[in-house]
Design an enzyme around this catalytic site. Structure first.
Site, short mmCIF file in Angstrom:
data_model
loop_
_atom_site.label_atom_id
_atom_site.label_comp_id
_atom_site.label_asym_id
_atom_site.label_seq_id
_atom_site.Cartn_x
_atom_site.Cartn_y
_atom_site.Cartn_z
N SER A 148 -15.57 9.23 1.37
CA SER A 148 -14.35 10.03 1.46
C SER A 148 -14.03 10.29 2.94
O SER A 148 -13.87 9.36 3.71
CB SER A 148 -14.48 11.32 0.64
OG SER A 148 -13.24 11.94 0.45
N GLU A 195 -10.01 7.19 -8.21
CA GLU A 195 -10.47 8.25 -7.31
C GLU A 195 -9.85 9.62 -7.62
O GLU A 195 -10.54 10.62 -7.71
CB GLU A 195 -10.11 7.87 -5.86
CG GLU A 195 -10.74 6.60 -5.34
CD GLU A 195 -12.11 6.79 -4.74
OE1 GLU A 195 -12.61 7.93 -4.75
OE2 GLU A 195 -12.69 5.78 -4.28
N HIS A 222 -13.54 9.96 -8.12
CA HIS A 222 -14.00 10.24 -6.75
C HIS A 222 -15.42 10.80 -6.79
O HIS A 222 -15.74 11.65 -7.62
CB HIS A 222 -13.05 11.25 -6.11
CG HIS A 222 -13.12 11.34 -4.63
ND1 HIS A 222 -12.98 10.25 -3.80
CD2 HIS A 222 -13.29 12.41 -3.79
CE1 HIS A 222 -13.06 10.63 -2.55
NE2 HIS A 222 -13.25 11.93 -2.51
#
Length: 516
Positions: free
Chosen positions: A220, A345, A437
């Protein structure tokens, strides 16, 4: 002659000696145990006059620093922005590293406090020591305003078992790390990354690592940090390889950064200077920052279009140009890169939206999410399987593609012929029903037995997939090749991690209608 080792090995860094702890690894073939050295300061505490300054290397200390507990974290409290357990640790000395190593060179270790010979503790490699082990340096995510290097998922046990020294680093977050201040150095969080990597270059040999085989990796915002460093001239000597998981580049423009900084200072009622900001408590700055970056009903669209307001900034000093331009100019082209994303995600962001979106026409929905009208038909055709699952799933896929997956395709293209490997993580969580995610992080670390796993992955996530994802990471860290075909502009082959996994030509074809 066999060496007698205690449970508390001591290693001398450039600034002083540290005492770690031996503990078992995760079992299986390889190294049965490793040593953990936690909370080693690489810089002075960023408080007082140093609060909004560039990081200053840690001054030498006397005696032995006990490195048994994680150091203070820049994160305060739990913002609850990820599904990864990332604890906050109170304290001022937030700039620290954690080192996990399966092998300590004879020349670097004391036999223990009983009868310790300080002259045996040295950071200089002695003749005949040989090459050290490959090194993984992990940069945590959290949107550049949250996250912690003290997560149990980031423990280096599995990588240690497989002969890789692992380092997790901390850095200043939010406004303290990235906010524009008139008379303060820019990109303070980026400067923290650089100093931490310099610490690794100077000290990792004493922990059994090879400074010439450092791979930076992150997820991320941490993956964005990896890509930022890959495109930064000033960072090129600090690592040899890069692994970007769901990388979220910021590349905040200098103008936007200054506008945001001035507006926040005005809201706080202080001058936009170090003196002005220093008059505010840390708690007050966090309150202001949270209010200014709150994810309201329309905030997702703003973030998709404009990006995050706090993060690495194109300041003309450390970041000379946006990262894609640097990659196209060949910066970092000598360094192997693995990058990829999960298939969905940000579909979690649509968890409460199915009822509200049920009657919204697909064309209207795509338009609201920024898909050009000319691309909508092709996008729907390429994502028919997702669209069939409802408007909320389609909206989540669009957000995912615009924020993460399109960037994977563009970055691979920007690198040209540079050694690049692309993957997709497609295994659907047993809890969410899609690959959300953060889901791939415990597979990368082979940490499916870690805490808080079921809320992310559901019950009994597949260990065989973790074995595969982790083994590919180890292969890359050791030899610079994860084990599937390199990206090339013709076939665009990517590894699709699933049960079973496969190598798929043009694996990101469903994203291409967004690329123009």
């Amino acid at each position: 002659m066999e060496r007698t080792e205690t449970a508390h090995p001591e290693v001398r860094t450039a600034a002083g000696a540290v005492r770690g702890r031996w503990r078992p690894t995760t079992g299986g073939a390889g190294y049965p145990r490793s040593a953990a050295f936690l909370g080693i300061p690489f810089a002075e505490a960023p408080v007082g006059e140093r609060r909004f300054a560039a990081p200053v290397p840690k001054a030498p200390w006397e005696g032995v620093l006990d490195a048994a507990e994680f150091g203070a974290t820049a994160q305060r409290g739990d913002p609850g922005v990820t599904l990864i357990p990332e604890p906050s640790v109170p304290g001022d000395a937030t700039l620290n590293v954690n080192v996990f190593t399966p092998h300590l060179p004879e020349w670097s270790v004391s036999v223990g406090s009983e009868g310790r010979n300080p002259q045996k503790l040295t950071t200089r490699r002695e003749e005949g020591d040989g090459r050290g082990l490959p090194v993984l340096v992990w940069i945590h995510g959290g949107g550049y305003f949250a996250g912690s290097p003290a997560s149990p998922w980031y423990d280096g046990r599995a990588f240690n078992r497989d002969g890789v020294v692992t380092v997790t680093i901390s850095y200043r977050l939010g406004f303290d790390g990235f906010g524009w201040i008139e008379d303060a150095p820019s990109n303070r969080g980026v400067r923290d990354w650089l100093l931490a990597l310099e610490w690794v270059q100077e000290n990792i040999a004493a922990f059994g690592g090879d400074p010439a085989r450092v791979t930076i990796a992150g997820q991320s915002a941490g993956g964005g940090a990896v890509l930022t460093l890959l495109g930064m001239e000033r960072a090129q000597h600090l690592f040899a390889r890069a692994y970007a998981i769901s990388g979220a580049l910021a590349d905040v423009s200098a103008e936007r950064s200054e506008t945001f900084g001035r507006a926040l200072a005005a809201q706080a009622g202080v001058a936009p200077t170090r003196a002005g900001w220093s008059a505010l408590s840390e708690e007050r700055v966090l309150v202001l920052q949270k209010a200014a970056t709150e994810l309201g009903p329309d905030a997702l669209g703003t973030i998709v279009e404009e990006g995050l307001p706090l993060g690495p900034t194109v300041d003309g000093d450390l970041l000379l140009r946006p990262t894609p331009e640097s990659l196209r100019a060949g910066i970092g082209a000598d360094k192997p890169l693995v990058l990829g994303a999960t298939d969905d995600e940000f579909t979690m962001a649509m968890a409460d939206a199915p009822a509200a979106l049920r009657w919204v026409p697909k064309s209207v929905l795509l338009g609201r999410l920024g898909v050009p009208k000319a691309a909508q038909k092709a996008y729907l055709a390429a994502n028919a399987d997702v669209a069939a699952k409802g408007a909320a799933r389609l909206a989540g896929r669009v957000l995912t593609d615009r924020m993460f997956r399109a960037a994977v395709v563009r970055t691979a293209a920007d690198r040209g012929s540079a050694p690049t490997w692309v993957y997709r993580f497609s295994w659907p969580s047993g809890h969410f029903g899609f690959a959300e995610h953060c889901l791939d992080v415990p597979f990368f670390f082979d940490a499916l037995d870690g805490p808080a796993m079921e809320p992310l992955a559901g019950p009994n996530p597949p260990q065989e997939l973790a074995d595969e994802v982790h083994a590919a990471a180890v292969a890359f860290l050791v030899a610079g090749d994860p084990g599937w075909p390199r990206h090339d502009p013709g076939q665009r082959i990517a590894r699709v991690f699933d049960t079973p996994s496969r190598d798929e030509p043009d694996a990101y074809a469903s994203v291409r209608p967004l690329l123009g």
